[in-house]
Write a protein that holds these residues in place. Sequence first.
Motif, PDB file in Angstrom:
ATOM      1  N   PRO A 173     -31.042 -25.685 -21.740  1.00 43.05           N
ATOM      2  CA  PRO A 173     -29.971 -25.629 -22.740  1.00 43.05           C
ATOM      3  C   PRO A 173     -29.660 -26.669 -23.532  1.00 43.05           C
ATOM      4  O   PRO A 173     -29.449 -26.650 -24.749  1.00 43.05           O
ATOM      5  CB  PRO A 173     -28.710 -24.725 -21.824  1.00 43.05           C
ATOM      6  N   PRO A 174     -29.306 -27.649 -22.777  1.00 41.79           N
ATOM      7  CA  PRO A 174     -28.811 -28.958 -23.681  1.00 41.79           C
ATOM      8  C   PRO A 174     -29.963 -29.210 -24.843  1.00 41.79           C
ATOM      9  O   PRO A 174     -29.576 -29.863 -25.884  1.00 41.79           O
ATOM     10  CB  PRO A 174     -28.969 -29.961 -22.421  1.00 41.79           C
ATOM     11  N   PHE A 175     -31.256 -29.167 -24.469  1.00 42.02           N
ATOM     12  CA  PHE A 175     -32.337 -29.453 -25.507  1.00 42.02           C
ATOM     13  C   PHE A 175     -32.233 -28.468 -26.531  1.00 42.02           C
ATOM     14  O   PHE A 175     -32.381 -28.902 -27.699  1.00 42.02           O
ATOM     15  CB  PHE A 175     -33.633 -29.488 -24.857  1.00 42.02           C
ATOM     16  N   LEU A 176     -32.018 -27.262 -26.259  1.00 46.82           N
ATOM     17  CA  LEU A 176     -31.983 -26.311 -27.214  1.00 46.82           C
ATOM     18  C   LEU A 176     -30.761 -26.693 -28.302  1.00 46.82           C
ATOM     19  O   LEU A 176     -30.877 -26.708 -29.294  1.00 46.82           O
ATOM     20  CB  LEU A 176     -31.534 -24.913 -26.756  1.00 46.82           C
ATOM     21  N   TYR A 177     -29.630 -26.780 -27.572  1.00 49.82           N
ATOM     22  CA  TYR A 177     -28.294 -27.109 -28.436  1.00 49.82           C
ATOM     23  C   TYR A 177     -28.541 -28.416 -29.243  1.00 49.82           C
ATOM     24  O   TYR A 177     -28.033 -28.581 -30.480  1.00 49.82           O
ATOM     25  CB  TYR A 177     -27.099 -27.232 -27.515  1.00 49.82           C
ATOM     26  N   GLY A 182     -28.828 -30.391 -34.110  1.00 55.47           N
ATOM     27  CA  GLY A 182     -29.542 -31.297 -34.925  1.00 55.47           C
ATOM     28  C   GLY A 182     -29.504 -30.892 -36.489  1.00 55.47           C
ATOM     29  O   GLY A 182     -29.592 -31.510 -37.302  1.00 55.47           O
ATOM     30  N   PHE A 183     -30.009 -29.567 -36.491  1.00 55.15           N
ATOM     31  CA  PHE A 183     -30.147 -28.847 -37.784  1.00 55.15           C
ATOM     32  C   PHE A 183     -28.926 -28.736 -38.386  1.00 55.15           C
ATOM     33  O   PHE A 183     -28.919 -28.612 -39.634  1.00 55.15           O
ATOM     34  CB  PHE A 183     -30.837 -27.404 -37.630  1.00 55.15           C
ATOM     35  N   SER A 184     -27.768 -28.851 -37.815  1.00 52.14           N
ATOM     36  CA  SER A 184     -26.598 -28.607 -38.607  1.00 52.14           C
ATOM     37  C   SER A 184     -26.316 -29.905 -39.631  1.00 52.14           C
ATOM     38  O   SER A 184     -25.576 -29.804 -40.613  1.00 52.14           O
ATOM     39  CB  SER A 184     -25.143 -28.769 -37.764  1.00 52.14           C
ATOM     40  N   ILE A 185     -26.955 -31.158 -39.216  1.00 51.60           N
ATOM     41  CA  ILE A 185     -27.017 -32.435 -39.973  1.00 51.60           C
ATOM     42  C   ILE A 185     -27.841 -32.057 -41.494  1.00 51.60           C
ATOM     43  O   ILE A 185     -27.119 -32.537 -42.640  1.00 51.60           O
ATOM     44  CB  ILE A 185     -27.573 -33.319 -39.379  1.00 51.60           C
ATOM     45  N   ALA A 186     -28.921 -31.337 -41.117  1.00 53.05           N
ATOM     46  CA  ALA A 186     -29.655 -31.014 -42.400  1.00 53.05           C
ATOM     47  C   ALA A 186     -28.838 -30.150 -43.244  1.00 53.05           C
ATOM     48  O   ALA A 186     -28.650 -30.228 -44.475  1.00 53.05           O
ATOM     49  CB  ALA A 186     -30.882 -30.682 -42.012  1.00 53.05           C
ATOM     50  N   PHE A 187     -27.897 -29.092 -42.580  1.00 51.04           N
ATOM     51  CA  PHE A 187     -27.472 -28.217 -43.212  1.00 51.04           C
ATOM     52  C   PHE A 187     -26.329 -28.914 -44.066  1.00 51.04           C
ATOM     53  O   PHE A 187     -25.942 -28.631 -45.327  1.00 51.04           O
ATOM     54  CB  PHE A 187     -26.799 -27.292 -42.228  1.00 51.04           C
ATOM     55  N   SER A 188     -25.565 -29.718 -43.593  1.00 49.79           N
ATOM     56  CA  SER A 188     -24.474 -30.492 -44.095  1.00 49.79           C
ATOM     57  C   SER A 188     -24.755 -31.248 -45.172  1.00 49.79           C
ATOM     58  O   SER A 188     -24.337 -31.412 -46.236  1.00 49.79           O
ATOM     59  CB  SER A 188     -23.687 -31.545 -43.109  1.00 49.79           C
ATOM     60  N   PHE A 189     -26.148 -31.997 -44.959  1.00 47.34           N
ATOM     61  CA  PHE A 189     -26.787 -32.615 -46.080  1.00 47.34           C
ATOM     62  C   PHE A 189     -27.055 -31.664 -47.563  1.00 47.34           C
ATOM     63  O   PHE A 189     -26.819 -31.891 -48.540  1.00 47.34           O
ATOM     64  CB  PHE A 189     -27.688 -33.597 -45.765  1.00 47.34           C
ATOM     65  N   ALA A 190     -27.357 -30.513 -47.141  1.00 45.40           N
ATOM     66  CA  ALA A 190     -27.837 -29.528 -48.051  1.00 45.40           C
ATOM     67  C   ALA A 190     -26.630 -29.167 -48.927  1.00 45.40           C
ATOM     68  O   ALA A 190     -26.643 -28.813 -50.031  1.00 45.40           O
ATOM     69  CB  ALA A 190     -28.497 -28.330 -47.263  1.00 45.40           C
ATOM     70  N   ILE A 191     -25.487 -28.967 -47.987  1.00 43.37           N
ATOM     71  CA  ILE A 191     -24.197 -28.301 -48.621  1.00 43.37           C
ATOM     72  C   ILE A 191     -23.700 -29.697 -49.629  1.00 43.37           C
ATOM     73  O   ILE A 191     -23.447 -29.296 -50.746  1.00 43.37           O
ATOM     74  CB  ILE A 191     -23.275 -28.001 -47.741  1.00 43.37           C
ATOM     75  N   ALA A 192     -23.668 -30.785 -49.138  1.00 45.80           N
ATOM     76  CA  ALA A 192     -23.188 -32.090 -49.763  1.00 45.80           C
ATOM     77  C   ALA A 192     -24.067 -32.006 -51.061  1.00 45.80           C
ATOM     78  O   ALA A 192     -23.679 -32.413 -52.137  1.00 45.80           O
ATOM     79  CB  ALA A 192     -23.279 -33.241 -48.843  1.00 45.80           C
ATOM     80  N   PRO A 209     -35.335 -37.844 -40.818  1.00 47.13           N
ATOM     81  CA  PRO A 209     -35.201 -38.087 -39.438  1.00 47.13           C
ATOM     82  C   PRO A 209     -34.416 -37.340 -38.676  1.00 47.13           C
ATOM     83  O   PRO A 209     -34.606 -37.042 -37.613  1.00 47.13           O
ATOM     84  CB  PRO A 209     -34.809 -39.472 -39.520  1.00 47.13           C
ATOM     85  N   TRP A 210     -33.171 -36.667 -39.249  1.00 47.97           N
ATOM     86  CA  TRP A 210     -32.343 -35.753 -38.761  1.00 47.97           C
ATOM     87  C   TRP A 210     -33.185 -34.560 -38.211  1.00 47.97           C
ATOM     88  O   TRP A 210     -33.028 -34.034 -37.032  1.00 47.97           O
ATOM     89  CB  TRP A 210     -31.232 -35.524 -39.119  1.00 47.97           C
ATOM     90  N   THR A 211     -33.669 -34.183 -39.292  1.00 47.20           N
ATOM     91  CA  THR A 211     -34.575 -32.746 -39.072  1.00 47.20           C
ATOM     92  C   THR A 211     -35.578 -33.061 -38.078  1.00 47.20           C
ATOM     93  O   THR A 211     -35.859 -32.226 -37.237  1.00 47.20           O
ATOM     94  CB  THR A 211     -35.084 -32.388 -40.559  1.00 47.20           C
ATOM     95  N   LEU A 212     -36.143 -34.319 -38.124  1.00 49.82           N
ATOM     96  CA  LEU A 212     -37.437 -34.459 -37.105  1.00 49.82           C
ATOM     97  C   LEU A 212     -36.828 -34.713 -35.654  1.00 49.82           C
ATOM     98  O   LEU A 212     -37.364 -33.932 -34.694  1.00 49.82           O
ATOM     99  CB  LEU A 212     -37.941 -35.779 -37.355  1.00 49.82           C
ATOM    100  N   ALA A 213     -35.599 -35.021 -35.405  1.00 48.43           N
ATOM    101  CA  ALA A 213     -35.239 -35.447 -34.118  1.00 48.43           C
ATOM    102  C   ALA A 213     -34.604 -33.923 -33.741  1.00 48.43           C
ATOM    103  O   ALA A 213     -34.869 -33.436 -32.616  1.00 48.43           O
ATOM    104  CB  ALA A 213     -34.042 -36.189 -34.258  1.00 48.43           C
ATOM    105  N   ALA A 214     -34.252 -33.001 -34.589  1.00 47.90           N
ATOM    106  CA  ALA A 214     -33.803 -31.746 -34.127  1.00 47.90           C
ATOM    107  C   ALA A 214     -34.871 -31.031 -33.698  1.00 47.90           C
ATOM    108  O   ALA A 214     -35.078 -30.450 -32.794  1.00 47.90           O
ATOM    109  CB  ALA A 214     -33.007 -30.906 -35.412  1.00 47.90           C
ATOM    110  N   TRP A 215     -36.022 -31.124 -34.609  1.00 46.27           N
ATOM    111  CA  TRP A 215     -37.093 -30.266 -34.200  1.00 46.27           C
ATOM    112  C   TRP A 215     -37.724 -30.764 -32.732  1.00 46.27           C
ATOM    113  O   TRP A 215     -38.214 -30.023 -31.948  1.00 46.27           O
ATOM    114  CB  TRP A 215     -38.130 -30.562 -35.283  1.00 46.27           C
ATOM    115  N   VAL A 216     -37.880 -32.015 -32.553  1.00 44.88           N
ATOM    116  CA  VAL A 216     -38.234 -32.742 -31.279  1.00 44.88           C
ATOM    117  C   VAL A 216     -37.519 -31.924 -30.189  1.00 44.88           C
ATOM    118  O   VAL A 216     -37.888 -31.517 -29.138  1.00 44.88           O
ATOM    119  CB  VAL A 216     -38.214 -34.315 -31.135  1.00 44.88           C
ATOM    120  N   PHE A 217     -36.101 -32.138 -30.260  1.00 41.83           N
ATOM    121  CA  PHE A 217     -35.211 -31.342 -29.115  1.00 41.83           C
ATOM    122  C   PHE A 217     -35.617 -29.872 -28.944  1.00 41.83           C
ATOM    123  O   PHE A 217     -35.524 -29.585 -27.860  1.00 41.83           O
ATOM    124  CB  PHE A 217     -33.693 -31.792 -29.587  1.00 41.83           C
TER     125      PHE A 217
END
Lengths: 655, 179, 153
Positions: A173-177, A182-192, A209-217
């Motif tokens: 679960p921690p990795f899933l979360y 992590g994808f929330s950062i890409a989301f926030s950037f998109a809204i901004a 990089p944020w998307t990549l990190a989220a994807w890795v997790f």
Amino acid sequence: MIAEAGHFALALALFVALAQGVLGLYGAQRGDKAIMGAASGAGVALMLLTCLALASLTYSYVISDFSLVNVATNSHSAKPMLYKISGVWGNHEGSLMLWVTILAVFGAAVVLSGRNLPPHLKARVIGVQGLVALSFLAFILFTSNPFERLARPPLDGNGLNPLLQDPGLAFHPPFLYLGYVGFSIAFSFAIAALIEGRVDAAWARWVRPWTLAAWVFLTLGIGLGSWWAYYELGWGGWWYWDPVENASFMPWLAGTALLHSAIVVEKRDALKSWTILLAILTFSLSLLGTFLVRSGVITSVHSFASDPGRGLFILAMLTAVAGGSLMLYAIRAPSLKAGGLFAPVSREGGLMFNNLIMSTAAGSVLLGTLYPLFVDALGGGKVSVGPPFFNSVFIPLMIPMIAAMAVGPMLTWKRGDLVGVLLRLKFVLAASLVFAGLVWISTGGRIGDLAAIGGMALAAWLFFGSLWELGERALLFKAPWAEASKRLRQIPLAAWGMTVAHAGVALVIVGIVGSSTWMEEHIQNMKIGETVRLRDADVKLDSAQEVPGPNYNALQGNFVFSRDGKEFLRLSPERRQYRMPPRPTTETAIQSTFLGDYYTVISDPAPGGGYVTRFYWQPMIPWLWTGILVMTLGGLISLFDRRHRVGVPQGKRRP
Amino acid sequence: MKSRLAYLLPVLIFVGLLGFFFKGLFLDPKAIPSVLIDKPVPNIDLAALPGRGDTGLKSEHLKGQVSLVNIFGSWCVACVAEHPYLMKIKAEGSVPIMGIDWRDDPKAGMAWLQKHGDPYERVGADPAPGHASVDFGVTGAPESFVVDRDGRIRYKHVGIIDDRVWKQTLLPIIKELQK
Amino acid sequence: MKRLMLALMALAICSPALAVDPGEMLKDPALEARARDVGAELRCVVCQNQSIDDSDADLAKDLRQIVRERITAGDSNDQVKQYLVDRYGDYVLLRPPFNAKTVLLWLGPLGFAIAAFFIGRAYYRRQKQEAVALSPLSAQESAEIDRLMKDRN
């Protein structure tokens, strides 16, 4: 006391998150540095408060404070320490705490690392993060409070489902979360970006990089869950297309698409509104997964105790986050300027092809997952959509995708030469056909296996093709070695990452095709001393005995594997009976080899003095797990590319 | 203008989904409707419980009168909770109850009835794998079927019959069929 | 509380475990293999989203046995599935049949793929129009530029 402190921190966090959201967005609108600075401060404070709350909950678990409802229902004093801690997120309330804490940590990471982000963009990103955190905090505080006290604390807790008392699942679960959030950062950037009406290469360099990190997790999280199912459930499968699995797979598919389309934005300034949409969809699908798992709308073998009241709250959140952002998208996206041009056959074209297939796949999984709900809601009764549907839809989609994955990276930007690339890949084609032929011959050359052989050829095509692309970049077979090795060292890490990740996909395919085609299964009653033939080994049940554990009793079987009379392996699976809660589990014993796993299971004593045993030969399965690790490794390598390093001024170098 | 509409598409699809999600919150995904409603009862011929004195349960016993077919078993925890209410229905005499002792040792079923009381007119033993119960599309115990005079299944209730279920749902259906 | 009890009961009968038992398997390996094929496509109606082969619920065990009885009695795989559909409805089929209710399910992915194709095509077409509007380069000129670009790479 400690729990009350945690509860207080959580309540305070709610207001801090509200302040962060309002100040961030308002400050950016006004262009007021002081207000924007205050939003940053709130972001850091939010992290501290949520960490404090999570720490106090964890503390309550560690000391087994059963006066908390949450601890009493999910923990037990005799549980090993690792599972006391993992018990924190093994339930609905605690997992939300972990989620919101990760969200706050990521938000603070943007605050602390984003020094050279344009201040207004940064303030808006932080603001959106604050609002997302606000909705989660409200959800926790109003419907799922983990700090609720019991008037009469029980002497001991209910315990954690023993199936979950496992290292693989402790960290799943921690990795899933980490992935979802992590994808929330890409989301926030998109809204901004939508608010500002501006998307450019610099924006993409921040998002990647944020998307990549989220994807890795997320990749790691899904992989861990799948691995756990494989060795813990004891029936040899590893993916069931269960709604909860789909809930994590859909954001993965969308996130993978996002990862690729962001490249086009960064390099070529194109596909901008599409990338924004993907960023919104990826995070929305993460939230949708939460809704599906916790509302009881869809039935699944996994379950958090579901509750329609909570369902309504998450639905409201989903409406606000996904609905609001998609509305904003509808209003603002049309004014985003189209960027660089490219032909369908080009590097960008290849990335777009990836995007279209990934989206089709994500849409199909969504359709299959929700279809029972659609039919039921329209009064059509109940239908089931199971693995046979998903397999028959997914496989045809993946074939062109995999085939194109070897070609795409070799095409030039803007306009590529497909025939030229295919000619350059002629040795790769030959090698894959030879590989597939060898597999076919060595597995007995059955006509019925030809589809699987095709899969093997495709995997080899991707694997060799990825390596070939890297070799060509370095002029490996054209230039002298000194020159080639110098070029190899100059290849940017992002390109290495791509090669490694794609090769990982090839390994995964080998694992999937191999294990689903050539699996061997033996189920039988065995008495002590009896022997069963498994692939190339004689498996003897040598002995069986009772073994006590810390919070369970186990029946342990000892199997001796021999080949031509020579012993080469001993495996000792267990059948455990946990005491609290009283539940049996199977502990498989597995030996991995290069070509596959020997997989053994022992079950209850059978009438007549023997034991029910199951043996599997799981061909190529280790390649699947290795492939997932290689994929994440690829992501990590790419993450260390200096152009992606957060906070480092961007270099001028081009790949 | 046309292209602006395309940008609206995601949010429109999402709103559509929301409608389904909202509806879904009030649906029970675990409730499986019976496909046998308004169909004749399946052809069954079940042996009696030892020492109960009836001749078991056959399809023809479910014709000629409205009846309530109840699936139970001595292993079934929820049946113990339901049982007093079945006794009450029997005492009221509004409808004969037929029992199917599902996946059970007939002796254990009989002992259970002796212990908790016997509300049934007839009982058929349906030991594992419970062919008759599968023919009825049973998914668990207790389950009850309302059968009309012509021997057709008219209603299926999954779970315990309590006062609310009986008065609000089952009894009105039975009364209607008995007219 | 009642909800919780029900959930716990459902969990208790549905813990995934070794389902198919050697005692219930058919002697003839060909028939047993068919039984496994059928079982993998039938949903355990008590435990959500597990096939009867994957579930240790009692009802799943019964259904496995009935599947084997039907197969031994000479039913084809489809007849066995139909036998259970007659009793439990289409709900028992993990591979939903193609009918009016599921037409959108089965055609949906194809529809998505077609939509994806047209979205891609529309993108390139619009791009081309914009390109013509923006850059009055002749085909020859742009080919020349492409050649130069390629050489640079």
